[in-house]
Write an enzyme that holds these catalytic residues in place. Structure first.
Site, PDB file in Angstrom:
ATOM      1  N   HIS A  87      32.777 -61.493  35.600  1.00 45.77           N
ATOM      2  CA  HIS A  87      32.211 -60.220  35.152  1.00 45.77           C
ATOM      3  C   HIS A  87      32.753 -59.897  33.780  1.00 45.77           C
ATOM      4  O   HIS A  87      33.941 -60.050  33.509  1.00 45.77           O
ATOM      5  CB  HIS A  87      32.543 -59.085  36.130  1.00 45.77           C
ATOM      6  N   HIS A 137      33.556 -56.890  31.283  1.00 43.03           N
ATOM      7  CA  HIS A 137      33.727 -55.438  31.206  1.00 43.03           C
ATOM      8  C   HIS A 137      33.189 -54.983  29.848  1.00 43.03           C
ATOM      9  O   HIS A 137      33.684 -55.437  28.812  1.00 43.03           O
ATOM     10  CB  HIS A 137      35.214 -55.051  31.233  1.00 43.03           C
TER      11      HIS A 137
HETATM   12  P1  5GP Z   1      39.025 -57.410  37.142  1.00 42.88           P
HETATM   13  O1  5GP Z   1      40.309 -56.710  37.466  1.00 42.88           O
HETATM   14  O2  5GP Z   1      38.740 -58.522  38.122  1.00 42.88           O
HETATM   15  O3  5GP Z   1      38.879 -57.827  35.718  1.00 42.88           O
HETATM   16  O4  5GP Z   1      37.879 -56.313  37.333  1.00 42.88           O
HETATM   17  C1  5GP Z   1      37.409 -55.911  38.554  1.00 42.88           C
HETATM   18  C2  5GP Z   1      36.797 -54.532  38.362  1.00 42.88           C
HETATM   19  O5  5GP Z   1      35.971 -54.244  39.461  1.00 42.88           O
HETATM   20  C3  5GP Z   1      37.832 -53.418  38.261  1.00 42.88           C
HETATM   21  O6  5GP Z   1      37.710 -52.755  37.008  1.00 42.88           O
HETATM   22  C4  5GP Z   1      37.494 -52.512  39.440  1.00 42.88           C
HETATM   23  O7  5GP Z   1      37.636 -51.138  39.138  1.00 42.88           O
HETATM   24  C5  5GP Z   1      36.054 -52.869  39.737  1.00 42.88           C
HETATM   25  N1  5GP Z   1      35.692 -52.695  41.128  1.00 42.88           N
HETATM   26  C6  5GP Z   1      36.422 -53.044  42.235  1.00 42.88           C
HETATM   27  N2  5GP Z   1      35.732 -52.757  43.349  1.00 42.88           N
HETATM   28  C7  5GP Z   1      34.536 -52.222  42.953  1.00 42.88           C
HETATM   29  C8  5GP Z   1      33.388 -51.744  43.659  1.00 42.88           C
HETATM   30  O8  5GP Z   1      33.323 -51.752  44.897  1.00 42.88           O
HETATM   31  N3  5GP Z   1      32.371 -51.266  42.913  1.00 42.88           N
HETATM   32  C9  5GP Z   1      32.393 -51.244  41.549  1.00 42.88           C
HETATM   33  N4  5GP Z   1      31.337 -50.740  40.916  1.00 42.88           N
HETATM   34  N5  5GP Z   1      33.459 -51.705  40.842  1.00 42.88           N
HETATM   35  C10 5GP Z   1      34.507 -52.193  41.541  1.00 42.88           C
END
Ligand code: 5GP
Ligand code: ZN
Length: 123
Positions: free
Chosen positions: A109, A111
């Site tokens: 993903h 951001h």
């Molecule tokens: P990472 O930490 O893997 O780069 O980003 C994961 C992102 O997913 C985090 O910013 C977190 O807030 C978001 N996230 C986690 N669970 C959910 C969810 O159930 N729905 C949405 N829309 N975002 C989520």
């Protein structure tokens, strides 16, 4: 080589469940191979996650597939930034890759962050 299991929807993957509509999300844009939805814990006024519908664990594996997915995510980011009114002020795309970089969900993903000043270097 065509990706095999790597592109399957994963029953244990939260973002695959969002793609399948099994977990609700605030979707802001849908492409043929991507969807974008607002982060549940936003770190900026605009904080949108852009993902491929197919499952790749991280940016490197999506890029290595060689099918233009990251290109498409970049294009979607530009369109969303325009729609959110942050294209001119500026925005940031972040692909946390690996646990040490803060990746917690292993479905690639990007951001998209904007709508406020962003520090450099990041934390
Ligand atoms: P990472 O930490 O893997 O780069 O980003 C994961 C992102 O997913 C985090 O910013 C977190 O807030 C978001 N996230 C986690 N669970 C959910 C969810 O159930 N729905 C949405 N829309 N975002 C989520
Ligand atoms: Zn997934």
């Amino acid at each position: 080589m065509e990706g095999e299991a790597v592109t399957d929807r994963r029953s244990d993957c939260l973002f695959c469940k969002i793609v399948a509509g099994e977990v609700p999300a605030d979707i802001v844009r849908e492409g043929e191979r991507t969807i974008a939805f607002r982060d549940i814990n936003p770190q900026a006024p605009t904080h949108v996650l852009i993902i491929p519908r197919d499952h790749y664990p991280d940016m490197a594996s999506a890029g290595a597939a060689g099918i233009g997915l990251l290109d498409e995510i970049a294009r979607e980011a530009g369109e969303i930034a325009r729609a959110e009114g942050i294209a001119d002020s500026g925005y940031r795309m972040v692909f946390n890759t690996g646990p040490g970089a803060g990746q917690t969900i292993f479905h690639v993903h990007g951001h998209l962050l904007g709508g406020r000043g962003l520090e450099w270097p990041p934390g």
